[in-house]
Design an enzyme around this catalytic site. Structure first.
Site, PDB file in Angstrom:
ATOM      1  N   SER A 150       0.832  -1.225  -0.103  1.00  0.00           N
ATOM      2  CA  SER A 150      -0.037  -0.147  -0.097  1.00  0.00           C
ATOM      3  C   SER A 150       0.770   1.324   0.010  1.00  0.00           C
ATOM      4  O   SER A 150       1.924   1.236   0.786  1.00  0.00           O
ATOM      5  CB  SER A 150      -0.731   0.056   1.226  1.00  0.00           C
ATOM      6  OG  SER A 150      -1.519   1.187   1.300  1.00  0.00           O
ATOM      7  N   TYR A 164      -1.987  -0.635  10.588  1.00  0.00           N
ATOM      8  CA  TYR A 164      -2.248  -1.052   9.190  1.00  0.00           C
ATOM      9  C   TYR A 164      -0.790  -0.698   8.241  1.00  0.00           C
ATOM     10  O   TYR A 164      -0.214  -1.423   7.420  1.00  0.00           O
ATOM     11  CB  TYR A 164      -3.151  -0.548   8.360  1.00  0.00           C
ATOM     12  CG  TYR A 164      -3.684  -0.700   7.017  1.00  0.00           C
ATOM     13  CD1 TYR A 164      -4.129  -1.973   6.425  1.00  0.00           C
ATOM     14  CD2 TYR A 164      -3.243   0.242   6.021  1.00  0.00           C
ATOM     15  CE1 TYR A 164      -4.399  -2.155   5.218  1.00  0.00           C
ATOM     16  CE2 TYR A 164      -3.381   0.096   4.683  1.00  0.00           C
ATOM     17  CZ  TYR A 164      -4.035  -1.032   4.255  1.00  0.00           C
ATOM     18  OH  TYR A 164      -4.224  -1.408   2.883  1.00  0.00           O
TER      19      TYR A 164
HETATM   20  N1  LIG Z   1      -8.951  -0.722  -0.919  1.00  0.00           N
HETATM   21  C1  LIG Z   1      -8.144   0.413  -0.494  1.00  0.00           C
HETATM   22  O1  LIG Z   1      -8.525   1.568  -0.717  1.00  0.00           O
HETATM   23  C2  LIG Z   1      -6.842  -0.013  -0.701  1.00  0.00           C
HETATM   24  C3  LIG Z   1      -5.606   0.848  -0.775  1.00  0.00           C
HETATM   25  C4  LIG Z   1      -4.638   0.515  -0.541  1.00  0.00           C
HETATM   26  C5  LIG Z   1      -4.051  -0.800  -0.426  1.00  0.00           C
HETATM   27  N2  LIG Z   1      -4.994  -1.813  -0.418  1.00  0.00           N
HETATM   28  C6  LIG Z   1      -4.667  -3.265  -0.451  1.00  0.00           C
HETATM   29  O2  LIG Z   1      -5.176  -3.915  -1.373  1.00  0.00           O
HETATM   30  C7  LIG Z   1      -5.691  -5.226  -1.054  1.00  0.00           C
HETATM   31  C8  LIG Z   1      -6.868  -5.537  -1.429  1.00  0.00           C
HETATM   32  O3  LIG Z   1      -7.873  -4.537  -1.078  1.00  0.00           O
HETATM   33  P1  LIG Z   1      -9.487  -4.536  -1.395  1.00  0.00           P
HETATM   34  O4  LIG Z   1     -10.021  -3.433  -0.382  1.00  0.00           O
HETATM   35  O5  LIG Z   1      -9.600  -4.690  -2.868  1.00  0.00           O
HETATM   36  O6  LIG Z   1      -9.889  -5.840  -0.582  1.00  0.00           O
HETATM   37  P2  LIG Z   1     -10.356  -7.289  -1.186  1.00  0.00           P
HETATM   38  O7  LIG Z   1     -11.833  -7.141  -1.275  1.00  0.00           O
HETATM   39  O8  LIG Z   1      -9.918  -7.649  -2.537  1.00  0.00           O
HETATM   40  O9  LIG Z   1     -10.053  -8.450  -0.272  1.00  0.00           O
HETATM   41  C9  LIG Z   1     -10.097  -8.825   0.769  1.00  0.00           C
HETATM   42  C10 LIG Z   1     -10.426 -10.088   0.795  1.00  0.00           C
HETATM   43  O10 LIG Z   1      -9.630 -10.825   1.537  1.00  0.00           O
HETATM   44  C11 LIG Z   1     -10.549 -11.605   2.567  1.00  0.00           C
HETATM   45  N3  LIG Z   1     -10.054 -11.765   3.831  1.00  0.00           N
HETATM   46  C12 LIG Z   1     -10.068 -10.769   4.617  1.00  0.00           C
HETATM   47  N4  LIG Z   1      -9.112 -11.439   5.654  1.00  0.00           N
HETATM   48  C13 LIG Z   1      -9.002 -12.580   5.408  1.00  0.00           C
HETATM   49  C14 LIG Z   1      -7.850 -13.871   6.040  1.00  0.00           C
HETATM   50  N5  LIG Z   1      -7.761 -13.345   7.379  1.00  0.00           N
HETATM   51  N6  LIG Z   1      -7.686 -14.733   5.307  1.00  0.00           N
HETATM   52  C15 LIG Z   1      -8.320 -14.752   4.114  1.00  0.00           C
HETATM   53  N7  LIG Z   1      -9.050 -14.119   3.514  1.00  0.00           N
HETATM   54  C16 LIG Z   1      -9.283 -12.869   4.246  1.00  0.00           C
HETATM   55  C17 LIG Z   1     -12.042 -10.968   2.288  1.00  0.00           C
HETATM   56  O11 LIG Z   1     -12.969 -12.107   2.694  1.00  0.00           O
HETATM   57  C18 LIG Z   1     -11.873 -10.469   0.910  1.00  0.00           C
HETATM   58  O12 LIG Z   1     -12.538 -11.361  -0.041  1.00  0.00           O
HETATM   59  C19 LIG Z   1      -5.345  -5.266   0.387  1.00  0.00           C
HETATM   60  O13 LIG Z   1      -4.090  -5.817   0.695  1.00  0.00           O
HETATM   61  C20 LIG Z   1      -5.330  -3.758   0.935  1.00  0.00           C
HETATM   62  O14 LIG Z   1      -4.730  -3.587   2.055  1.00  0.00           O
HETATM   63  C21 LIG Z   1      -6.380  -1.292  -0.671  1.00  0.00           C
END
Ligand SMILES: NC(=O)c1ccc[n+]([C@@H]2O[C@H](COP(=O)([O-])OP(=O)(O)OC[C@H]3O[C@@H](n4cnc5c(N)ncnc54)[C@H](O)[C@@H]3O)[C@@H](O)[C@H]2O)c1
Length: 275
Positions: A150, A164
């Site tokens: 991130s 985080y």
């Molecule tokens: N959403 C944002 O704005 C953002 C910004 C920067 C970085 N990110 C990073 O991008 C990645 C994807 O984010 P996203 O918001 O698209 O989420 P996402 O919806 O793709 O992913 C989350 C998934 O992980 C699953 N999950 C949660 N905890 C779990 C666990 N303990 N074991 C197995 N599965 C688990 C959830 O059920 C969900 O399906 C993450 O690593 C996040 O930190 C997101």
């Protein structure tokens, strides 16, 4: 190498956090399948994982669905044993899940929430990487690990993201360390660093609370030179590149997919061309 540098036919990819919810994990799982990979869909969301699996099957790929909480060593071990039984190999691992138990200032943070965040966002990635690397070493044909980091792990946000951000910084360093440790064995390890993504979850929050959108959106957009929040589909190209032979000499890279966020000086201003 074939004509198509992005072809992943015959490769097996384990994608954690791949449940169908419109997020990054879901998009990447489908993208790898589209380019030929067979997919192990791992998630704590069983319904979401089952939906992703149907979509992967519809693309004509072999698929395994596994319930796995990556923060639990036994569940990670079980996931990879299932992968052994179903596919007999692992070529690609994509680590996606994260935990964000509370948004509080560091001096008020409960130790339990610190641990919870690290257990999923950092230890979970390590546990999966360890299982995948053991198999890649035994196979002797290299492999590919893609971690989702991130911008929060590369710069400070200062708005209750503390554990985080620290965990994501750990993911970035894990990426470099593993890349250098296993380069000689042909195992490449890279990371993608997203900025804010307009996920269905965030869309719903905005729908439920338009005031939140009004107050947050301008602040988020001020940090993204491209002028928009990202969408899960924005990660398809970078992920396919980093998981395929197209990036065969790329390892240890932290690739921002952030609309220019990290390139911009914190004091940057848009006033002269937005006026
Ligand atoms: N959403 C944002 O704005 C953002 C910004 C920067 C970085 N990110 C990073 O991008 C990645 C994807 O984010 P996203 O918001 O698209 O989420 P996402 O919806 O793709 O992913 C989350 C998934 O992980 C699953 N999950 C949660 N905890 C779990 C666990 N303990 N074991 C197995 N599965 C688990 C959830 O059920 C969900 O399906 C993450 O690593 C996040 O930190 C997101």
């Amino acid at each position: 190498m074939g004509n198509n540098l992005f072809d992943m036919t015959g490769k097996v990819a384990v994608v954690t956090g791949a449940g169908a919810n419109g997020g990054v994990g879901h998009a990447i799982a489908l993208a790898l399948a589209h380019y030929g990979a067979d997919i192990a869909v791992a998630d704590i969301d069983d319904q979401g994982a089952a939906t992703t699996a149907e979509e992967v099957k519809a693309l004509g790929r072999n698929v395994l669905v596994s319930h796995c909480d990556i923060s639990k060593p036994q569940e990670v071990e079980n996931l990879f044993k299932e992968v052994d039984r179903h596919f007999g190999r692992v070529d690609i691992l994509v680590n996606v899940p994260f935990a964000f138990p509370s948004r509080v200032r560091p001096h008020e943070l409960a130790l339990e929430d610190w641990h919870k965040t690290f257990q999923v966002s950092l230890t979970g990635y390590f546990l999966c990487a360890q299982q995948a690397i053991r198999r890649m070493l035994a196979q002797g044909s290299g492999g590919c690990i893609l971690n989702i980091g991130s911008i929060a792990g590369a710069s400070a946000l200062g708005r209750g993201n503390f554990p985080y951000s620290c965990a994501k910084a750990g993911v970035h360093q894990m990426t470099r360390e593993l890349a250098v440790e296993y380069a000689q064995q042909g195992i490449r390890v890279n990371a993608i660093l997203p900025c804010q993504i307009l996920t269905p979850g965030l869309k719903n929050q905005f729908k439920a609370d338009p005031e939140l959108e009004r107050s947050m959106m301008p602040r988020m957009l001020a940090g993204i030179p491209l002028g928009r929040l990202l969408e899960a589909e924005d990660f398809i190209g970078p992920a396919v590149f980093l998981c395929s032979d197209a990036s065969r000499a790329v390892t240890g890279v932290l690739l921002p997919v952030d609309g220019g966020n990290l390139a911009m000086n914190a004091g940057g201003s848009f006033s002269w061309y937005r006026a």
